[in-house]
Design a protein around this motif. Structure first.
Motif, mmCIF file in Angstrom:
data_model
loop_
_atom_site.group_PDB
_atom_site.id
_atom_site.type_symbol
_atom_site.label_atom_id
_atom_site.label_comp_id
_atom_site.label_asym_id
_atom_site.label_seq_id
_atom_site.Cartn_x
_atom_site.Cartn_y
_atom_site.Cartn_z
ATOM 1 N N GLY A 1 0.819 -1.217 0.000
ATOM 2 C CA GLY A 1 0.000 0.000 0.000
ATOM 3 C C GLY A 1 0.848 1.260 0.000
ATOM 4 N N GLU A 2 1.903 1.253 0.811
ATOM 5 C CA GLU A 2 2.793 2.419 0.832
ATOM 6 C C GLU A 2 3.509 2.596 -0.503
ATOM 7 N N LYS A 3 3.897 1.487 -1.118
ATOM 8 C CA LYS A 3 4.526 1.582 -2.434
ATOM 9 C C LYS A 3 3.554 2.163 -3.459
ATOM 10 N N GLN A 4 2.282 1.712 -3.382
ATOM 11 C CA GLN A 4 1.277 2.249 -4.306
ATOM 12 C C GLN A 4 1.065 3.737 -4.078
ATOM 13 N N GLN A 5 1.067 4.151 -2.797
ATOM 14 C CA GLN A 5 0.939 5.573 -2.501
ATOM 15 C C GLN A 5 2.115 6.364 -3.058
ATOM 16 N N CYS A 6 3.304 5.790 -2.959
ATOM 17 C CA CYS A 6 4.488 6.468 -3.524
ATOM 18 C C CYS A 6 4.379 6.594 -5.036
ATOM 19 N N LEU A 7 3.897 5.506 -5.685
ATOM 20 C CA LEU A 7 3.739 5.572 -7.141
ATOM 21 C C LEU A 7 2.695 6.608 -7.535
ATOM 22 N N GLU A 8 1.577 6.632 -6.786
ATOM 23 C CA GLU A 8 0.558 7.641 -7.078
ATOM 24 C C GLU A 8 1.088 9.046 -6.838
ATOM 25 N N ALA A 9 1.869 9.201 -5.770
ATOM 26 C CA ALA A 9 2.459 10.517 -5.502
ATOM 27 C C ALA A 9 3.427 10.922 -6.606
ATOM 28 N N LYS A 10 4.205 9.956 -7.118
ATOM 29 C CA LYS A 10 5.103 10.260 -8.233
ATOM 30 C C LYS A 10 4.313 10.651 -9.485
ATOM 31 N N GLY A 11 3.174 9.921 -9.714
ATOM 32 C CA GLY A 11 2.336 10.281 -10.866
ATOM 33 C C GLY A 11 1.771 11.685 -10.730
ATOM 34 N N GLN A 12 1.289 12.005 -9.530
ATOM 35 C CA GLN A 12 0.781 13.361 -9.293
ATOM 36 C C GLN A 12 1.885 14.395 -9.431
ATOM 37 N N GLN A 13 3.076 14.041 -8.953
ATOM 38 C CA GLN A 13 4.202 14.962 -9.097
ATOM 39 C C GLN A 13 4.525 15.199 -10.571
ATOM 40 N N LYS A 14 4.455 14.142 -11.376
ATOM 41 C CA LYS A 14 4.711 14.284 -12.804
ATOM 42 C C LYS A 14 3.670 15.193 -13.451
ATOM 43 N N GLU A 15 2.392 14.986 -13.075
ATOM 44 C CA GLU A 15 1.347 15.860 -13.610
ATOM 45 C C GLU A 15 1.550 17.304 -13.169
ATOM 46 N N GLN A 16 1.934 17.471 -11.912
ATOM 47 C CA GLN A 16 2.174 18.834 -11.418
ATOM 48 C C GLN A 16 3.349 19.487 -12.143
ATOM 49 N N LEU A 17 4.366 18.679 -12.475
ATOM 50 C CA LEU A 17 5.504 19.230 -13.220
ATOM 51 C C LEU A 17 5.078 19.682 -14.611
ATOM 52 N N VAL A 18 4.198 18.886 -15.241
ATOM 53 C CA VAL A 18 3.691 19.288 -16.568
ATOM 54 C C VAL A 18 2.893 20.585 -16.457
ATOM 55 N N LEU A 19 2.033 20.661 -15.454
ATOM 56 C CA LEU A 19 1.260 21.895 -15.257
ATOM 57 C C LEU A 19 2.176 23.068 -14.926
ATOM 58 N N LEU A 20 3.211 22.787 -14.163
ATOM 59 C CA LEU A 20 4.163 23.846 -13.819
ATOM 60 C C LEU A 20 4.872 24.381 -15.049
ATOM 61 N N GLU A 21 5.255 23.474 -15.955
ATOM 62 C CA GLU A 21 5.909 23.921 -17.186
ATOM 63 C C GLU A 21 4.959 24.775 -18.027
ATOM 64 N N LYS A 22 3.680 24.358 -18.075
ATOM 65 C CA LYS A 22 2.703 25.145 -18.836
ATOM 66 C C LYS A 22 2.501 26.518 -18.208
ATOM 67 N N LYS A 23 2.376 26.531 -16.876
ATOM 68 C CA LYS A 23 2.193 27.821 -16.203
ATOM 69 C C LYS A 23 3.427 28.696 -16.343
ATOM 70 N N ARG A 24 4.581 28.072 -16.340
ATOM 71 C CA ARG A 24 5.818 28.849 -16.503
ATOM 72 C C ARG A 24 5.868 29.496 -17.888
ATOM 73 N N ALA A 25 5.475 28.711 -18.911
ATOM 74 C CA ALA A 25 5.446 29.283 -20.257
ATOM 75 C C ALA A 25 4.404 30.402 -20.351
ATOM 76 N N THR A 26 3.226 30.169 -19.752
ATOM 77 C CA THR A 26 2.190 31.213 -19.754
ATOM 78 C C THR A 26 2.656 32.446 -19.001
ATOM 79 N N TYR A 27 3.314 32.233 -17.888
ATOM 80 C CA TYR A 27 3.820 33.361 -17.099
ATOM 81 C C TYR A 27 4.822 34.191 -17.897
ATOM 82 N N SER A 28 5.690 33.505 -18.653
ATOM 83 C CA SER A 28 6.660 34.242 -19.468
ATOM 84 C C SER A 28 5.956 35.089 -20.526
ATOM 85 N N GLN A 29 4.920 34.510 -21.155
ATOM 86 C CA GLN A 29 4.183 35.272 -22.168
ATOM 87 C C GLN A 29 3.469 36.469 -21.544
ATOM 88 N N VAL A 30 2.857 36.261 -20.382
ATOM 89 C CA VAL A 30 2.168 37.374 -19.709
ATOM 90 C C VAL A 30 3.168 38.446 -19.294
#
Length: 363
Positions: free
Chosen positions: A208-237
């Motif tokens: 269960g803890e391993k699954q939580q770590c994998l889910e947390a890594k997946g969420q972290q990956k999604e957050q990194l993608v969103l962060l890159e998008k927001k960073r690009a948007t921030y630069s344009q703004v």
């Protein structure tokens, strides 16, 4: 999902955006990019039907999953063999440590010597066994039959194997308890039965803890993608804000500068006039503090008398001029008149000067 699934441009772009975020995260395509390139958007939708989230085709993904299952089976078998080998090696190491500190029984010595002999002969047999790609010379000139003769007696091996199972179970139990206490330090004070019950469910807890770590890594990956998008948007703004600031400076600031300068000039003029009036007020205040009303009245009377005297002197001077003109033709008498005229003129100038000075003092 086919290209014809576009019910409306807005809905299609939203669906395509979700597909890109899920299956093509490195693309980092914005909604504007998808709207400006409709054919490319249709290509991505069709391509998404043949690839999974990792970017592999469905066939390769299936083959990869089967390969990973086989790898997991082989890895499980290898781990079991490796754990057994290490446990046996630890038993032998513990035996030699105990042999130096305490006196062991004959059964313990026989057990460990038989185990070590069996283990060494098995390893040597594996090293000299055929089946390799290149034939190797026999180890020390001994073939497999020669090595098998060094095996301990069969009755000793049967007795050793029966005890080895108990020793391995005990060693594994100690390791499991050690792992449990490391994972849950509060279990160190529990009894053996309670520890065994916790060890039985430890696997599920770790999974269960391993699954939580994998889910947390997946969420972290999604957050990194969103962060890159927001960073690009921030630069344009940010670039847009800089452009707006530049236009404000060029169009508004420069246009209003002359008006601002004119207002500042008027302000400075008014301020200068106020300063002059303030200086005049200070001057009048000093004069009012210096001369009282009685002194001013006395000075006025003196001035009136001096003005009257000057008036009389001017009348006398005028009469002297008339007399001078009348007696101009006279000789020595005329010189006396000239001297008298000069004296009157000097007296008049002195009084006029005194009157001027008095007037300055009054002001």
């Amino acid at each position: 999902m086919a290209s014809g699934d576009f019910c409306s441009p807005g809905e299609g772009v939203e669906i395509l955006q979700q597909v890109c975020d899920k299956q093509f995260p490195p693309c980092a395509l914005s909604e504007e990019d998808l709207i400006q390139n409709p054919n490319f958007s249709k290509l991505l939708l069709r391509l998404s039907q043949h690839v999974d989230e990792s970017g592999l085709s469905l066939t390769l993904a299936k083959e990869q999953a089967q390969a990973w299952n086989e790898v997991r089976l082989h890895r499980t078998a290898w781990l079991r063999y490796e754990i057994l080998q290490r446990v046996i090696q630890e038993l032998l190491v513990d035996y030699y440590v105990k042999a130096q500190d305490t006196n062991l029984t004959s059964e313990d010595k026989k057990f460990h010597e038989t185990l070590e002999q069996r283990l060494l002969v098995t390893e040597l047999t594996q090293l000299s066994s055929p089946g390799q790609e290149t034939e190797m010379p026999p180890l020390l000139g001994l073939d497999k039959a020669d090595l098998l003769e060094l095996m301990p007696p069969s009755q000793d091996f049967v007795w050793m194997r029966a005890r080895l199972q108990l020793e391995v179970e005990e060693q594994l139990k100690r390791k499991c308890f050690t792992l449990l206490c490391y994972h849950d330090p509060s279990s160190d004070t529990d009894g053996e039965a309670l520890k065994a019950a916790k060890v039985w469910s430890l696997t599920e807890v770790l999974v269960g803890e391993k699954q939580q770590c994998l889910e947390a890594k997946g969420q972290q990956k999604e957050q990194l993608v969103l962060l890159e998008k927001k960073r690009a948007t921030y630069s344009q703004v940010l670039l847009r804000c800089l452009s707006l600031l530049k236009s404000l400076l060029q169009e508004h600031r420069l246009k209003t500068q002359p008006e601002l300068d004119r207002i500042n000039t008027q302000y400075l003029e008014v301020k200068c006039s106020a300063m002059i009036l303030k200086l005049r007020m200070e001057e009048l205040k000093i004069l009012s503090d210096t001369y009282s009303a009685e002194k001013v009245e006395v000075h006025r009377l003196i001035r009136d008398r001096l003005e009257g005297a000057i008036h009389l002197q001017e009348q006398d001077l005028e009469k002297s001029r008339l007399v001078l003109k009348t007696y101009e033709v006279l000789g020595e008498d005329f010189e006396d008149l000239v001297k008298e005229y000069t004296q009157l003129k000097l007296a008049t100038e002195d009084k006029r000067w005194a009157l001027q000075e008095f007037s300055k003092a009054c002001h």
